[in-house]
Every structure is written in structure tokens, then in C-alpha cells.
Write an enzyme that holds these catalytic residues in place. Structure first.
Site, PDB file in Angstrom:
ATOM      1  N   ASP A  27       0.879  -1.155   0.000  1.00  0.00           N
ATOM      2  CA  ASP A  27       0.000   0.000   0.000  1.00  0.00           C
ATOM      3  C   ASP A  27       0.931   1.223   0.000  1.00  0.00           C
ATOM      4  OD1 ASP A  27      -2.139   1.819   0.678  1.00  0.00           O
ATOM      5  OD2 ASP A  27      -1.443   1.688   2.749  1.00  0.00           O
ATOM      6  N   ASP A  29       0.174   5.199   0.845  1.00  0.00           N
ATOM      7  CA  ASP A  29       0.126   6.169   1.935  1.00  0.00           C
ATOM      8  C   ASP A  29       0.096   5.463   3.285  1.00  0.00           C
ATOM      9  OD1 ASP A  29      -0.068   9.215   2.066  1.00  0.00           O
ATOM     10  OD2 ASP A  29      -1.507   8.586   3.602  1.00  0.00           O
TER      11      ASP A  29
HETATM   12  N1  PLP Z   1      -7.489   8.571  -1.484  1.00  0.00           N
HETATM   13  C1  PLP Z   1      -7.017   9.797  -1.205  1.00  0.00           C
HETATM   14  C2  PLP Z   1      -7.689  10.986  -1.808  1.00  0.00           C
HETATM   15  C3  PLP Z   1      -5.913   9.958  -0.364  1.00  0.00           C
HETATM   16  O1  PLP Z   1      -5.446  11.184  -0.078  1.00  0.00           O
HETATM   17  C4  PLP Z   1      -5.311   8.803   0.200  1.00  0.00           C
HETATM   18  C5  PLP Z   1      -4.146   8.914   1.079  1.00  0.00           C
HETATM   19  O2  PLP Z   1      -3.460   9.904   1.131  1.00  0.00           O
HETATM   20  C6  PLP Z   1      -5.820   7.545  -0.117  1.00  0.00           C
HETATM   21  C7  PLP Z   1      -6.913   7.471  -0.958  1.00  0.00           C
HETATM   22  C8  PLP Z   1      -5.263   6.274   0.446  1.00  0.00           C
HETATM   23  O3  PLP Z   1      -4.147   5.864  -0.258  1.00  0.00           O
HETATM   24  P1  PLP Z   1      -3.442   4.469   0.086  1.00  0.00           P
HETATM   25  O4  PLP Z   1      -4.354   3.385  -0.396  1.00  0.00           O
HETATM   26  O5  PLP Z   1      -2.148   4.553  -0.681  1.00  0.00           O
HETATM   27  O6  PLP Z   1      -3.237   4.453   1.553  1.00  0.00           O
HETATM   28 CA    CA Z   2      -2.683   3.375   3.347  1.00  0.00          CA
END
Ligand code: PLP
Ligand code: CA
Length: 304
Positions: A27, A29
Site C-alpha cells: 500500500d 500512503d
Molecule cells: N485517497 C485519497 C484521496 C488519499 O489522499 C489517500 C491517502 O493519502 C488515499 C486514498 C489512500 O491511499 P493508500 O491506499 O495509498 O493508503
Molecule cells: Ca494506506
């Protein structure tokens, strides 16, 4: 079904686990970066895993960027060896779903942002072009496009009443598909603030239309199917590393992957243990097999 352990591991235990896998799915973020800040050591970890012959993939529910823009972000944050083909976002996979699975004959009405629009264009999926200069009209006279055969909802900082109204009008046609990029309820921002996620906007459209969206992003298996079909992955040879129990870890459980929670993001060890101790069998799929403080712990695993 599962008896997931929530085992906190380090050093040689991490090494043993990684030695038993061919593929590592990260993943983004909360695992690789937090917003615009790289997780210390993450670029070295990716390089190390590739040197060990692993296939590495990045799987994000963030639909705001097209793939090419993720490549730039990886480079900006110090990664030297991440290829566009290794990046699977909910925007890219939504476009793939509409083109390859739904084989959509018609246009998509998009509530979303540039990432979604660009991926749909790249995939050759027609969208309703909003004429931003024209007055949007009142709820009685805004234009509706008769060719719309799907509504796709993602993160949209310009979400408004007219968009909600249009989406639920299109969805009155039971043959109009209803998709959501991802179900994420909110995301952490700097300074302790949060922003509502795509899931919050999808919930509004679901209520207004009395329908349920098909989710493309984690925890649905479609993103894994997308990767698996392109790279021929075996679930039992794959490890999913994530920071959110309700999306990443459930995704791993749904797809038959071993799962690892890293504590650099949203979910805590206490929450994971809470799910493990819960009597509700449905919550067991939120329990990770393994827990690490940070993916940087992979580095010392290979030093020992
Ligand atoms: N969607 C948006 C708009 C975000 O800002 C984030 C995280 O910053 C995510 C989804 C989640 O991302 P991930 O699946 O990489 O944690
Ligand atoms: Ca995440």
C-alpha cells in the site's frame, strides 16, 4: 476460516517470511510515504527486495493521480527503480474494469478528479465532458447526457449538490453501472486534520439513489486480479503490506494473501489486537498475520 496471529516480528523472522514469498504488494500512503514525506528507508527497502529477486507492486486507493504522476512522485521521494507497470491505483483499475470487465458501451459520468479522468481517457473510455464555463442550472434544468451507462465516484474536492443530483438521476436507470474507486472514509492530513475520502461521497450517492456501488479499490479483490492477470501472481506466494486494517488487511484476507500491518500509518497495534480478541467472526479478517513498526525493519532483516 483464518487464525491470523497479529505477530510482531523483526530481524530473522522478517527474513524468513520474505524468503518464503516471491511478490510483495505495498500500500502507498502510510507505508511508503505519508503525504509528501517518504517513510525513512522505504527506497532502500524496495531496491533490496528487487535485488533479492522479488516482484514489488504498489497498490493505492488514492485515485487523484494518473500512473505517470505516481512515477514522478516516487522519483521525487528518492526511489530509483519503480516502474509505471508496478503501480496500481484505484483510478487505473477503475478504467481497466470499465474497459475490460464491463466492456462499457456508452459514457461514464465521473465524480472525481484529474487522476480518474486521465486514466479513463488513456483507457479509451468515453466520459461526460463537463462544460465548466456554462451555468450548471438549477436542479430542474441541468443537462443530462442520454449516453451515460456508468457512474464512477471517487475523491472530489469539488463535489457539490448538482453532481450528486446528476449521479442519482443517471442511476435511476437500473442498467446504468454504479462504481466507486474506493471505500476510504477519510484520510489523515498534516497537523491532525482529516479529509473526507471517496467512501463518504459514495455514501451520499448511495443514499440518494437507493443503490449500492461496486467497489474497485481495496478491500475488493479486483486490484489483485488486475495485477495477477498482468504478472501471473500466485496469492500464496504474495505478501500484502498495509497500514489500514479495514482496507489493506481485509484486502489481503479477501484475496488469500499473507498480510502485514506496518505502524507508520492509520491503524494501531491496539486496534489489531482488539479485532483479534473480538467475538465477531467477521472481524477476524481485519487481523494481520504479522506486524512491523516500519518497513525499514526489512533492512536489518537482510543485514543479519
Ligand atoms: N485517497 C485519497 C484521496 C488519499 O489522499 C489517500 C491517502 O493519502 C488515499 C486514498 C489512500 O491511499 P493508500 O491506499 O495509498 O493508503
Ligand atoms: Ca494506506
Amino acid at each position: 476460516v483464518s487464525n491470523r496471529g497479529c505477530h510482531k516480528i523483526r530481524g530473522s523472522q522478517i527474513r524468513e517470511l520474505l524468503d518464503s514469498k516471491l511478490n510483495v504488494l505495498f500500500d502507498c500512503d502510510g507505508v511508503i510515504w505519508n503525504g509528501e514525506t517518504v517513510v525513512a528507508g522505504a527506497p532502500e527497502v524496495v531496491t533490496l527486495l528487487k535485488q533479492q529477486g522479488k516482484k514489488v507492486f504498489f497498490i493505492t486507493n488514492n485515485c487523484t493521480r494518473p500512473r505517470a504522476s505516481y512515477v514522478s512522485k516516487f522519483i521525487r521521494l528518492g526511489f530509483t527503480d519503480v516502474a509505471e507497470e508496478e503501480i496500481f491505483s484505484s483510478a487505473y483499475c477503475s478504467a481497466a474494469y470499465l474497459r475490460d470487465v464491463a466492456k462499457l458501451q456508452g459514457k461514464v459520468y465521473v465524480i472525481g478528479c484529474q487522476g480518474v479522468v486521465k486514466e479513463l481517457r488513456e483507457a479509451g473510455v468515453p466520459i461526460v465532458e463537463e462544460d465548466t464555463d456554462a451555468p450548471t442550472g438549477t436542479i430542474y434544468d441541468y443537462p443530462l447526457d442520454p449516453d451515460v451507462k456508468a457512474v464512477l465516484v471517487g475523491y472530489d474536492e469539488k463535489f457539490d449538490f448538482i453532481k450528486l443530483a446528476k449521479a442519482c438521476c443517471y442511476l435511476q436507470n437500473t442498467e446504468c453501472l454504479f462504481l466507486a474507486t474506493d471505500p476510504d472514509p477519510w484520510h489523515p492530513l498534516r497537523g491532525g486534520r482529516i479529509t473526507p475520502g471517496s467512501g463518504s461521497l459514495t455514501a451520499a450517492v448511495e443514499t440518494a439513489s437507493s443503490r449500492k456501488a461496486t467497489v474497485i479499490g481495496k478491500p475488493s479483490c479486483f486490484m489483485f486480479e488486475c495485477i495477477a492477470s498482468q504478472f501471473n501472481l500466485d496469492p500464496s506466494q504474495s505478501l500484502m503490506v498495509g497500514d489500514r486494517l479495514e482496507t489493506d488487511i481485509l484486502f489481503g484476507a479477501n484475496c488469500g494473501l499473507d498480510t502485514m500491518l506496518t505502524l507508520t500509518g492509520v491503524s494501531t497495534l491496539e486496534e489489531a489486537r482488539g479485532y483479534k480478541d473480538s467475538d465477531d467472526p467477521e472481524r477476524k479478517d481485519f487481523v494481520p498475520d504479522y506486524v512491523v513498526e516500519t518497513i525499514a525493519d526489512f533492512i536489518e532483516a537482510y543485514e543479519e
